[in-house]
Design an enzyme around this catalytic site. Structure first.
Site, PDB file in Angstrom:
ATOM      1  N   ASP A   2       0.829  -1.202   0.000  1.00 13.00           N
ATOM      2  CA  ASP A   2       0.000   0.000   0.000  1.00 13.00           C
ATOM      3  C   ASP A   2       0.870   1.261   0.000  1.00 13.00           C
ATOM      4  O   ASP A   2       1.942   1.273   0.608  1.00 13.00           O
ATOM      5  CB  ASP A   2      -0.894  -0.015   1.243  1.00 13.00           C
ATOM      6  CG  ASP A   2      -2.109   0.863   1.070  1.00 13.00           C
ATOM      7  OD1 ASP A   2      -2.328   1.384  -0.037  1.00 13.00           O
ATOM      8  OD2 ASP A   2      -2.841   1.049   2.055  1.00 13.00           O
ATOM      9  N   ASN A  50     -10.676  -3.179  -6.085  1.00 14.39           N
ATOM     10  CA  ASN A  50      -9.916  -2.169  -6.843  1.00 14.39           C
ATOM     11  C   ASN A  50     -10.535  -1.819  -8.203  1.00 14.39           C
ATOM     12  O   ASN A  50     -10.169  -0.803  -8.798  1.00 14.39           O
ATOM     13  CB  ASN A  50      -8.453  -2.598  -7.039  1.00 14.39           C
ATOM     14  CG  ASN A  50      -7.599  -2.430  -5.807  1.00 14.39           C
ATOM     15  OD1 ASN A  50      -6.621  -3.163  -5.607  1.00 14.39           O
ATOM     16  ND2 ASN A  50      -7.922  -1.479  -4.962  1.00 14.39           N
TER      17      ASN A  50
HETATM   18  C1  FPP Z   1      -1.884  -0.108  -3.497  1.00 12.14           C
HETATM   19  O1  FPP Z   1      -1.423   1.230  -3.358  1.00 12.14           O
HETATM   20  C2  FPP Z   1      -1.238  -0.727  -4.654  1.00 12.14           C
HETATM   21  C3  FPP Z   1      -1.909  -1.279  -5.737  1.00 12.14           C
HETATM   22  C4  FPP Z   1      -3.378  -1.334  -5.832  1.00 12.14           C
HETATM   23  C5  FPP Z   1      -1.177  -1.836  -6.899  1.00 12.14           C
HETATM   24  C6  FPP Z   1       0.013  -2.654  -6.497  1.00 12.14           C
HETATM   25  C7  FPP Z   1       0.738  -3.112  -7.716  1.00 12.14           C
HETATM   26  C8  FPP Z   1       2.065  -3.122  -7.846  1.00 12.14           C
HETATM   27  C9  FPP Z   1       3.001  -2.710  -6.776  1.00 12.14           C
HETATM   28  C10 FPP Z   1       2.663  -3.669  -9.096  1.00 12.14           C
HETATM   29  C11 FPP Z   1       3.099  -5.094  -8.840  1.00 12.14           C
HETATM   30  C12 FPP Z   1       2.892  -5.935 -10.036  1.00 12.14           C
HETATM   31  C13 FPP Z   1       2.960  -7.295 -10.051  1.00 12.14           C
HETATM   32  C14 FPP Z   1       2.742  -8.026 -11.327  1.00 12.14           C
HETATM   33  C15 FPP Z   1       3.206  -8.102  -8.835  1.00 12.14           C
HETATM   34  P1  FPP Z   1      -2.464   2.412  -3.519  1.00 12.14           P
HETATM   35  O2  FPP Z   1      -2.544   2.790  -4.955  1.00 12.14           O
HETATM   36  O3  FPP Z   1      -3.762   2.015  -2.880  1.00 12.14           O
HETATM   37  O4  FPP Z   1      -1.775   3.546  -2.695  1.00 12.14           O
HETATM   38  P2  FPP Z   1      -2.512   4.737  -1.908  1.00 12.14           P
HETATM   39  O5  FPP Z   1      -3.183   4.097  -0.705  1.00 12.14           O
HETATM   40  O6  FPP Z   1      -1.367   5.613  -1.517  1.00 12.14           O
HETATM   41  O7  FPP Z   1      -3.467   5.401  -2.845  1.00 12.14           O
END
Ligand code: FPP
Length: 229
Positions: A2, A50
């Site tokens: 996250d 998501n």
């Molecule tokens: C959550 O942070 C993260 C995600 C929904 C995407 C995670 C994906 C990756 C790290 C790429 C990895 C890829 C593979 C194929 C394993 P957020 O966007 O919710 O962060 P925020 O809470 O700060 O908005």
């Protein structure tokens, strides 16, 4: 994993830049865990909730998954890693499903760390899927109701091949499970860090593991019983 979005926003960049940076960290952490000879690493890349994000962000993530599998597969295979995808996969595009199948098939006979990538994953959905598979087996006589145990349920989850997780780490400052691995986390040690995922690294992972190693896991016993055994 996250904190990608906030990491990007703090730098005046689009959220996609955060996911891109998050992918790089994911790659480093996978390698780090493989070096530490960890049995299984499960990463939450996309939850069943998501899909509610802006369409632009969802399509960016889908493209990133395709590109990531294509670019990382050979390295993962060289490192003897078994790649599995857990979640309701049928909702994905044909292109992504093809990459998922290629990665799963290519690494299926590897003997090293399991890398489980949770996509369109929800812990409640996983339990519904397991229960529905069990119900179907009871209906066709393959299984008797009296045979259903916790082990039966585990065997019908998407992580049937993996040991129970010892340690759960959530980055980004929130202290909740967000529908992640609900069945599997029953006795897992929990660790939360304010570090945003793109800033997470092997040094912080090592320090969380060190803290984990100092914890006494009692599994319902008393501290004295654990010491004695
Ligand atoms: C959550 O942070 C993260 C995600 C929904 C995407 C995670 C994906 C990756 C790290 C790429 C990895 C890829 C593979 C194929 C394993 P957020 O966007 O919710 O962060 P925020 O809470 O700060 O908005």
């Amino acid at each position: 994993m996250d904190g990608n979005g906030r990491w990007a926003q703090q730098r005046g960049k689009p959220r996609s830049a955060g996911h891109q940076a998050g992918l790089k960290v994911t790659r480093d952490i996978v390698e780090h865990c493989a070096r530490l000879q960890i049995d299984a690493l499960t990463v939450y890349a996309f939850s069943s909730e998501n899909w509610q994000r802006p369409e632009k962000e969802v399509s960016f993530l889908m493209e990133l998954f395709v590109k990531a599998i294509r670019s990382e597969l050979n390295k993962l295979h060289e490192n003897n890693i078994r790649v599995q995808f857990i979640g309701e996969l049928s909702r994905f595009s044909e292109g992504l499903l093809k990459e998922i199948k290629t990665a799963t098939d290519k690494t299926a006979n590897n003997t090293g760390m399991f890398l489980n990538i949770a996509v369109n994953y929800g812990g409640r959905g996983e339990l519904v899927s397991a229960m529905s598979d069990i119900a179907a087996k009871v209906k066709n006589g393959e299984l008797d109701v009296t045979d259903i145990t916790e082990k039966t349920l585990t065997e019908h989850t998407w992580l049937a091949q993996c040991p129970e997780p010892d340690l759960f780490i959530r980055t980004g400052g929130e202290q909740r499970l967000s529908n992640y691995l609900l069945w599997h986390l029953a006795y897992t040690e929990l660790a939360f860090t304010d570090t945003l995922w793109p800033d997470f690294d092997g040094t912080e992972l090592d320090s969380i593991i060190q803290n984990f190693s100092s914890r006494q896991r009692r599994f319902g016993q008393t501290g004295e019983q654990v010491k004695a055994s």
